[in-house]
Enzyme design. Structure first.
Site, short mmCIF file in Angstrom:
data_model
loop_
_atom_site.label_atom_id
_atom_site.label_comp_id
_atom_site.label_asym_id
_atom_site.label_seq_id
_atom_site.Cartn_x
_atom_site.Cartn_y
_atom_site.Cartn_z
CG HIS A 109 -1.77 -1.05 1.53
ND1 HIS A 109 -1.36 -2.19 2.15
CD2 HIS A 109 -3.08 -1.22 1.28
CE1 HIS A 109 -2.39 -3.03 2.27
NE2 HIS A 109 -3.45 -2.46 1.74
CG ASP A 112 1.76 -1.01 3.42
OD1 ASP A 112 1.06 -0.60 4.36
OD2 ASP A 112 1.38 -1.84 2.56
CD GLU A 240 -7.69 -8.48 -1.23
OE1 GLU A 240 -6.70 -7.96 -1.81
OE2 GLU A 240 -7.70 -8.74 -0.02
CD GLU A 276 -7.02 -11.79 2.19
OE1 GLU A 276 -6.53 -10.84 1.54
OE2 GLU A 276 -7.20 -11.76 3.42
CG HIS A 279 -10.97 -11.42 2.08
ND1 HIS A 279 -10.58 -10.34 1.33
CD2 HIS A 279 -10.29 -11.32 3.25
CE1 HIS A 279 -9.71 -9.62 2.01
NE2 HIS A 279 -9.52 -10.20 3.17
CG ASP A 315 -9.14 -11.09 6.86
OD1 ASP A 315 -8.85 -12.23 6.48
OD2 ASP A 315 -8.86 -10.05 6.24
CG ASP A 317 -5.19 -11.42 6.98
OD1 ASP A 317 -5.95 -11.92 6.13
OD2 ASP A 317 -5.11 -10.19 7.17
CG ASP A 347 -3.34 -9.80 2.62
OD1 ASP A 347 -2.82 -9.44 3.69
OD2 ASP A 347 -4.27 -9.18 2.09
C1 XLS Z 1 -7.73 -6.82 4.01
C2 XLS Z 1 -7.18 -7.00 2.67
C3 XLS Z 1 -6.02 -6.10 2.31
C4 XLS Z 1 -5.84 -6.05 0.84
C5 XLS Z 1 -5.04 -4.89 0.34
O1 XLS Z 1 -8.48 -7.62 4.52
O2 XLS Z 1 -6.85 -8.34 2.49
O3 XLS Z 1 -4.86 -6.49 2.97
O4 XLS Z 1 -5.26 -7.23 0.35
O5 XLS Z 1 -5.59 -3.69 0.69
NI NI Z 2 -5.82 -9.14 0.88
NI NI Z 3 -7.68 -9.96 4.35
#
Ligand code: XLS
Ligand code: NI
Ligand code: NI
Length: 446
Positions: A109, A112, A240, A276, A279, A315, A317, A347
């Site tokens: 991003h 970042d 996404e 993702e 998600h 989430d 991750d 991610d």
């Molecule tokens: C958040 C998203 C984010 C995107 C990029 O849940 O996964 O990390 O991949 O903004």
């Molecule tokens: Ni993501």
């Molecule tokens: Ni995510």
């Protein structure tokens, strides 16, 4: 990419060198067991199939904070006197890590990579400065940018959304970041540009004009597309999907929702989907399901590789380790002929309790091995197991005769009724789910 280990002004991961491939019998936690970048699977190498990317935000920015406490990791690159000095050190650490891991891509991003600033000129200058630095590091290491994006969800100004904000002033402010992040992506040779919805959704329908917000989102994406194309961006724009979190209702709920939205607004020529895993599971689907929906629409562009926790409704991750998930994903990817110019972006974040620097290496190694094995198994299933034949046979009745006429759109309800009358009660045909499941295990165990 080059095999030398890039080390900037200072070494941030001392004691860890280039991660080697040692094969399945190795017990070295800092070695690949399956991922062997140059090994050929079908017509391509593992590296060409998988196009892995390291996520800048989870790996070099977030330190493990949660709603109950601060981060647990202390990053040596976060020690400089100014925000820009810290950003430069972070870039050095990132490129050292990515090179030692032997991953070809990264994703970021805007904020970042570079320090955020409320002052627009300062924000733009920070990003331009860091694009210069990242460009030099890319050149020195051979690491490339899979995608860039703008963070339109952290700053409090975006609390009611960015492009779907009810206040036009915020929509305009969001454009500052998307324009700058797009330009940064193009300057760094980024192959894709991502829009994750962030706070594009709503918390309360009483105060929300949903149609208006979604129309505004489509207009905003159209402007971004036009600007991107005007500055020479040739890659895919990616949406996404995510069903919830941070908003109660996110507009980009899942693959099916986003496919419909893109088609409704004429954006499906330039935009594809970045799916993702976590998600997809939050939206009540499997990872493979959302991949398949996107792929069937011709819109599967890239993957955010992670996994959720089946007990949690948010989430998490986590790094992907589940071989059923990776086999399922790779079946979809191989059947559509690959993901390029997309790839597999991790991610994912190490757990808050994982506070040692090598945890970050081991997490990526595990994820890469899991996908490499998924690739091998899916390839073998497609090329040399009965899987494709069985699945084809299941639909054989649509391949000839009246079934083929029906599938080609040359039939009528009346004709079908006459057929049914002549053929009598259809014979029962087993779905044979267990046989398919056993076949997957058989190939996984090989
Ligand atoms: C958040 C998203 C984010 C995107 C990029 O849940 O996964 O990390 O991949 O903004
Ligand atoms: Ni993501
Ligand atoms: Ni995510």
């Amino acid at each position: 990419m080059s095999t030398s280990v890039y080390i900037g002004a200072k070494e941030y991961f001392p004691g860890i060198g280039r991660i080697p491939f040692e094969g399945r019998d190795s017990d070295n936690p800092l070695a690949y067991k399956v991922y062997d970048a140059d090994k050929r699977v079908g017509g391509k190498t593992m590296a060409e199939h998988l196009r892995f990317a390291v996520a800048y935000w989870h790996s070099f920015c977030a330190t493990g904070h949660d709603p109950f406490g601060p981060g647990t990791r202390v990053y040596p690159w976060d020690a400089g006197n100014t925000p820009l000095a810290r950003a430069e050190a972070k870039a050095d650490a990132a490129f050292e890590f990515i090179t030692k891991l032997g991953v070809p891509y990264y994703c970021f991003h805007d904020i970042d990579l570079a320090p955020d600033a409320d002052d627009i000129a300062e924000y733009e200058a920070n990003l331009q400065h860091m694009v210069g630095i990242a460009g030099e590091r890319q050149k020195a290491t051979g690491v490339k940018l899979l995608w860039g994006t703008a963070n339109l969800f952290s700053h409090p100004r975006y609390m009611n959304g960015a492009s779907t904000n009810p206040d036009f002033a915020v929509v305009a402010r969001a454009a500052v970041q998307v324009k700058a992040a797009l330009e940064a992506t193009v300057a760094l040779g980024g192959e894709n540009y991502v829009f994750w919805g962030g706070r594009e959704g709503y918390a309360c329908l009483y105060n929300t004009d949903m149609k208006r917000e979604k129309d505004n989102m489509a207009r905003f994406l159209t402007l971004a597309r036009d600007h991107g194309r005007s500055i020479g961006f040739k890659g895919n724009f990616l949406i996404e999907p995510k069903p919830m979190e941070p908003m109660n209702h996110q507009y980009d709920f899942d693959s099916a929702t986003v496919v419909g939205f893109l088609r409704e607004h004429g954006l499906d020529k330039d935009f594809k989907l970045n799916i993702e895993a976590n998600h997809a599971t939050l939206s009540g689907h499997t990872f493979a399901h959302d991949l398949q929906v996107a792929s069937d629409a011709g819109l599967l562009g890239s993957i955010d590789a992670n996994r959720g926790n089946p007990q949690n409704g948010w989430d998490t991750d986590q790094f992907p380790t589940d071989l059923y998930d990776t086999v399922g994903a790779m079946l979809v990817v191989l059947r559509q002929g690959g993901l390029a110019p997309g790839g597999f972006n991790f991610d994912a974040k190490v757990r808050r309790e994982s506070s040692a620097p090598e945890d970050l290496f081991e997490a990526h190694i595990g994820g890469m091995d899991a996908f490499a094995r998924g690739l091998e198994v899916a390839h073998a299933l497609i090329e040399s197991s009965p899987l494709e034949g069985w699945r084809q046979d299941r639909y054989a009745s649509f391949s000839s005769g009246a079934g083929a006429e029906f599938a080609a759109g040359r039939s009528s309800l009346e004709a079908l009724r006459s057929l049914a009358l002549a053929q009598g009660e259809p014979q029962q045909r087993s779905g044979r789910q267990e046989r398919y499941e056993n076949l997957i295990n058989q190939y996984l165990l090989r």
